[in-house]
Design a protein around this motif. Sequence first.
Motif, PDB file in Angstrom:
ATOM      1  N   ILE A  21     -13.133  13.205 -41.106  1.00 27.78           N
ATOM      2  CA  ILE A  21     -13.571  14.074 -39.999  1.00 27.78           C
ATOM      3  C   ILE A  21     -13.898  13.301 -38.723  1.00 27.78           C
ATOM      4  CG2 ILE A  21     -14.480  15.730 -41.677  1.00 27.78           C
ATOM      5  CD1 ILE A  21     -17.292  14.964 -40.613  1.00 27.78           C
ATOM      6  N   PHE A  22     -14.031  11.979 -38.829  1.00 30.40           N
ATOM      7  CA  PHE A  22     -14.343  11.210 -37.626  1.00 30.40           C
ATOM      8  C   PHE A  22     -13.121  10.468 -37.071  1.00 30.40           C
ATOM      9  CE2 PHE A  22     -18.477  11.023 -40.090  1.00 30.40           C
ATOM     10  CZ  PHE A  22     -19.036  12.095 -39.421  1.00 30.40           C
ATOM     11  N   GLU A  23     -11.952  10.726 -37.642  1.00 26.50           N
ATOM     12  CA  GLU A  23     -10.731  10.102 -37.135  1.00 26.50           C
ATOM     13  C   GLU A  23     -10.278  10.814 -35.865  1.00 26.50           C
ATOM     14  OE1 GLU A  23      -7.588   9.506 -39.914  1.00 26.50           O
ATOM     15  OE2 GLU A  23      -8.873   8.463 -41.367  1.00 26.50           O
ATOM     16  N   ALA A  24      -9.955  10.019 -34.855  1.00 27.60           N
ATOM     17  CA  ALA A  24      -9.556  10.581 -33.556  1.00 27.60           C
ATOM     18  C   ALA A  24      -8.038  10.629 -33.432  1.00 27.60           C
ATOM     19  CB  ALA A  24     -10.144   9.735 -32.433  1.00 27.60           C
ATOM     20  N   LYS A  25      -7.525  11.702 -32.896  1.00 23.95           N
ATOM     21  CA  LYS A  25      -6.088  11.854 -32.620  1.00 23.95           C
ATOM     22  C   LYS A  25      -5.929  12.224 -31.154  1.00 23.95           C
ATOM     23  CE  LYS A  25      -5.101  11.791 -37.133  1.00 23.95           C
ATOM     24  NZ  LYS A  25      -5.100  10.464 -37.726  1.00 23.95           N
ATOM     25  N   GLU A  26      -4.893  11.666 -30.503  1.00 22.68           N
ATOM     26  CA  GLU A  26      -4.637  12.047 -29.112  1.00 22.68           C
ATOM     27  C   GLU A  26      -4.293  13.535 -29.071  1.00 22.68           C
ATOM     28  OE1 GLU A  26      -2.973   8.966 -30.214  1.00 22.68           O
ATOM     29  OE2 GLU A  26      -4.837   8.120 -29.495  1.00 22.68           O
ATOM     30  N   ASP A  27      -5.017  14.264 -28.259  1.00 26.51           N
ATOM     31  CA  ASP A  27      -4.779  15.698 -28.130  1.00 26.51           C
ATOM     32  C   ASP A  27      -5.030  16.101 -26.678  1.00 26.51           C
ATOM     33  OD1 ASP A  27      -4.636  18.423 -28.193  1.00 26.51           O
ATOM     34  OD2 ASP A  27      -6.040  18.703 -29.856  1.00 26.51           O
ATOM     35  N   PRO A  28      -3.975  16.123 -25.876  1.00 29.22           N
ATOM     36  CA  PRO A  28      -4.120  16.429 -24.439  1.00 29.22           C
ATOM     37  C   PRO A  28      -4.768  17.779 -24.156  1.00 29.22           C
ATOM     38  CG  PRO A  28      -1.932  15.564 -24.926  1.00 29.22           C
ATOM     39  CD  PRO A  28      -2.583  15.836 -26.243  1.00 29.22           C
ATOM     40  N   SER A  29      -4.776  18.670 -25.142  1.00 28.37           N
ATOM     41  CA  SER A  29      -5.369  19.995 -24.917  1.00 28.37           C
ATOM     42  C   SER A  29      -6.892  19.949 -24.989  1.00 28.37           C
ATOM     43  CB  SER A  29      -4.837  20.990 -25.957  1.00 28.37           C
ATOM     44  OG  SER A  29      -5.347  20.669 -27.257  1.00 28.37           O
ATOM     45  N   LYS A  30      -7.445  18.826 -25.492  1.00 25.59           N
ATOM     46  CA  LYS A  30      -8.904  18.718 -25.637  1.00 25.59           C
ATOM     47  C   LYS A  30      -9.464  17.670 -24.687  1.00 25.59           C
ATOM     48  CE  LYS A  30     -10.784  18.970 -29.760  1.00 25.59           C
ATOM     49  NZ  LYS A  30     -11.111  18.659 -31.174  1.00 25.59           N
ATOM     50  N   LYS A  31     -10.675  17.900 -24.195  1.00 24.61           N
ATOM     51  CA  LYS A  31     -11.337  16.894 -23.359  1.00 24.61           C
ATOM     52  C   LYS A  31     -11.773  15.743 -24.261  1.00 24.61           C
ATOM     53  CE  LYS A  31     -15.413  19.900 -23.578  1.00 24.61           C
ATOM     54  NZ  LYS A  31     -16.401  20.656 -22.823  1.00 24.61           N
ATOM     55  N   LYS A  32     -11.567  14.520 -23.779  1.00 26.18           N
ATOM     56  CA  LYS A  32     -11.829  13.346 -24.619  1.00 26.18           C
ATOM     57  C   LYS A  32     -13.147  12.695 -24.255  1.00 26.18           C
ATOM     58  CE  LYS A  32     -11.113   9.753 -21.581  1.00 26.18           C
ATOM     59  NZ  LYS A  32     -11.874   8.493 -21.406  1.00 26.18           N
ATOM     60  N   PHE A  33     -13.691  11.956 -25.228  1.00 27.19           N
ATOM     61  CA  PHE A  33     -14.877  11.135 -24.986  1.00 27.19           C
ATOM     62  C   PHE A  33     -14.706   9.842 -25.775  1.00 27.19           C
ATOM     63  CE2 PHE A  33     -19.217   9.698 -26.073  1.00 27.19           C
ATOM     64  CZ  PHE A  33     -19.692   9.491 -24.787  1.00 27.19           C
ATOM     65  N   TYR A  34     -14.657   8.717 -25.048  1.00 33.72           N
ATOM     66  CA  TYR A  34     -14.484   7.408 -25.664  1.00 33.72           C
ATOM     67  C   TYR A  34     -15.814   6.660 -25.576  1.00 33.72           C
ATOM     68  CZ  TYR A  34     -12.253   2.760 -26.495  1.00 33.72           C
ATOM     69  OH  TYR A  34     -11.896   1.517 -26.991  1.00 33.72           O
ATOM     70  N   ALA A  35     -16.460   6.502 -26.736  1.00 31.36           N
ATOM     71  CA  ALA A  35     -17.733   5.778 -26.817  1.00 31.36           C
ATOM     72  C   ALA A  35     -17.478   4.406 -27.440  1.00 31.36           C
ATOM     73  CB  ALA A  35     -18.728   6.561 -27.669  1.00 31.36           C
ATOM     74  N   LEU A  36     -18.007   3.364 -26.801  1.00 36.14           N
ATOM     75  CA  LEU A  36     -17.746   1.996 -27.254  1.00 36.14           C
ATOM     76  C   LEU A  36     -19.044   1.240 -27.470  1.00 36.14           C
ATOM     77  CD1 LEU A  36     -15.475  -0.234 -27.637  1.00 36.14           C
ATOM     78  CD2 LEU A  36     -15.929  -0.858 -25.256  1.00 36.14           C
ATOM     79  N   VAL A  37     -19.117   0.568 -28.629  1.00 40.25           N
ATOM     80  CA  VAL A  37     -20.220  -0.364 -28.891  1.00 40.25           C
ATOM     81  C   VAL A  37     -19.621  -1.761 -29.037  1.00 40.25           C
ATOM     82  CG1 VAL A  37     -21.751   1.315 -29.965  1.00 40.25           C
ATOM     83  CG2 VAL A  37     -20.092   0.090 -31.390  1.00 40.25           C
ATOM     84  N   GLU A  38     -20.431  -2.775 -28.823  1.00 39.33           N
ATOM     85  CA  GLU A  38     -19.949  -4.148 -28.955  1.00 39.33           C
ATOM     86  C   GLU A  38     -19.656  -4.441 -30.423  1.00 39.33           C
ATOM     87  OE1 GLU A  38     -22.445  -6.039 -25.187  1.00 39.33           O
ATOM     88  OE2 GLU A  38     -23.211  -6.256 -27.223  1.00 39.33           O
TER      89      GLU A  38
END
Length: 800
Positions: A21-38
């Motif tokens: 459920i936490f796997e991300a797929k590119e989906d242009p129809s949805k707004k994206k959020f990219y969170a990054l930790v070190e």
Amino acid sequence: MSYAFKEIEEKWQKIWDEGKIFEAKEDPSKKKFYALVEFPYPSGAGMHVGHIKAYSGLEVVSRKRRMEGYNVLFPIGFDAYGLPTENYAIKTGMHPRVVTDKNIEKFTSQLKRVGFSFDWSRVVDTTEEGYYKWTQWIFRKMFDAGLVFRATTLVNYCPHCKVVLSNEDSQGGKCDICHSDIIQKSKDVWYLRITEYADKLLQGLETVDYLPNVKLQQENWIGRSEGAFAEFALTNCDDKLKIYTTRCDTMFGVTFMVIAPEHPVIEKYADRIKNIAELEAYKAECAKKTEFERTQLVKDKTGVKIDGISAINPANGKEIPIYISDYVMMGYGTGAIMAVPAHDERDYDFAKKFGIDIIEVIKGGDIEKEAYTGDGEMVNSDFLNGIKTKKEAIETMLKFLAEKGVGEKGIQYKMKDWAFNRQRYWGEPIPIVHCEKCGMVGVPYEELPLKLPAVENFEPGEGGESPLAKIDSFVNCTCPKCGGPAKRETDTMPQWAGSSWYFLRYCDPKNDKEFASKEALNYWLPVDWYNGGMEHVTRHMIYSRFWHRFLYDIGEVPVAEPYAKRTAQGLILGPDGDKMSKSKGNVVDPNDVVNEYGADVLRVYILFMGDYASAAPWSENSVKGCKRFLDRFEGLLYMAKGNGVTPELESAFHKTIKKVTSDIEEMKFNTAIAAMMTLMNDIYSVNKITFDELKTLSLLLCPFAPHICEEIYARVGGEGLCSQAAWPAYDESKTLDATVEIAVQFNGKLRGTAVIAKGEAKESVIEKIKADASFAPYFEGKTVIKEIFVPDKLCSFVVK
């Protein structure tokens, strides 16, 4: 009553994992959020509670974003090359590859056990060939663009680690890895021309949302200054010394110059210098000192006056002496400075020690006692006399220097080019071949990755030689350009290489044709929110911004800046209030907390212990308090009845939803949790809650304590997974209190308060107060002369 956290946490982690459920797929129809930790360096010690805090902030934000309908990329990986692993491997006789794999396995297990919602399908490991192929590819592109060069220079060298260190890795004269004292050593070094990007890196800071102190540290690290270049002619030879100064307005106060002991002018005119032996002896002593030791402000001033060559001050034509001193370095500026002792503390101390003239050129201080470093009227400065502003004085002197042809306006940077190599085994091989005929030639792109050979002896050579230099089969090769015999470069890249672009690889980690597809990069970039430690805001962040900006300039990435937003977490201190360290015995192992209290308690406590950006000491009592909080939350299962809304709790729920929603965005996690604790008290106070309300509270608490929330949400009939349900909404009108408390005054004195309906009319309020027995004594036998009413605030009576 305590709930069975072990079974519940294992159960839901398995469901999340199997459901991906936490796997991300590119989906242009949805707004994206990219969170990054070190991404962590996988050490043998495993994770510590500092890792948990570093990842927990954006863990909560990412879980909330998913519930808000965003397509969330929240990846993790391992920055696995570097000296600690290699040193451990040498000590134990275990190969670095084996050490790294074991450490990554341990870290992965620990991270999963805490229930982080990382996308485990996108894990990167900087030591894998499929990853460092692209690290080498980017290096090759930089080489082709002229941003890579090799030079012989004095370097910071750690005798213990047997490795060259950049200035950034040897701050304070200590090795960043083993903390041993470093020494200066002459060596061939690879550099990246990061200084070419100084202005772009500064300009980029204007377009991003970084914490103010993060921006300030980067600005100070780059250290851009505007000033002037000026030339001082030398006597007894036809040559000049070029200097850079930010205060050309003080040039009439220049009474001596100082050059680096290594300055080439000394060797060039050795036959005209009468005390050359003394200069050479001083230079030899300087070579034993680290750069840190040489440039410290508070130290004894040492130096030698050059006998045989002097300089001419271009402002007034006066002859002035030249000294060599250790605090002037060839790597900084031009290797020569003009000295104005009346207005610079270091120059003042030097002049006092060597008996050099001190001439005041800015009025305002007492140069008999100390240097005056403030502003004031120009004096003893010919055509500058009487000028009262620094700006006008500088502009006037710049014009004079330009007209005489001895100076011009200029810009300097404190940041130096990036020393980019290690003489060790465990790192990315540098894809360069040395050919006697063709010089330095890049390994062809189609031959990448240049693989790190499997070896049994990976100890560094004496004198700082790379272990790869001992492997003939690796060293000897054919020149890709002319086909003649050649030798491969044997230095490896520094640990910072892999972390300079890892955020790009997360976008498309399994791509073997390019470091990431254009489609993936266009969709995910920039990183929307990056959180990490303050210790990395200069080195890692500047390096990665440099690599990214280069890739943008050559058309490989779609945005100029990689990180739209950057925040930072504070340290977790030991229970004694000191920084955690094994030697102090105050280290807290997260595994121990999970074993005793559960992952949800650890997660909640880490974020409840104080302001997220500040340091806070560990408190076992507070951990137990968070355990009681979650136990009480689970206890609501046995109180819940019916559906709909509990009237006494409706406003409290809407207020809490509003506050938690806002606090998460502002990283005020501790006050968000406190708000939910207050709501819990309200619930227990009225001793009732509906199933619908318990679902809402489960959704609200889920980003913080997802395992117990999933369990309760399921048991009260929630549809699907709590982690995928919609984030609760609040009604603004229901966050407002229905009643207000107002002050009641008689003849200007406060006599009590009254609770009234919000917005209640004056007549109604006055009627209530007059009917209230507690105010009857103030009306008895009196005549009301005047009534003053301020809606929702005050009701005041003037009586007689």
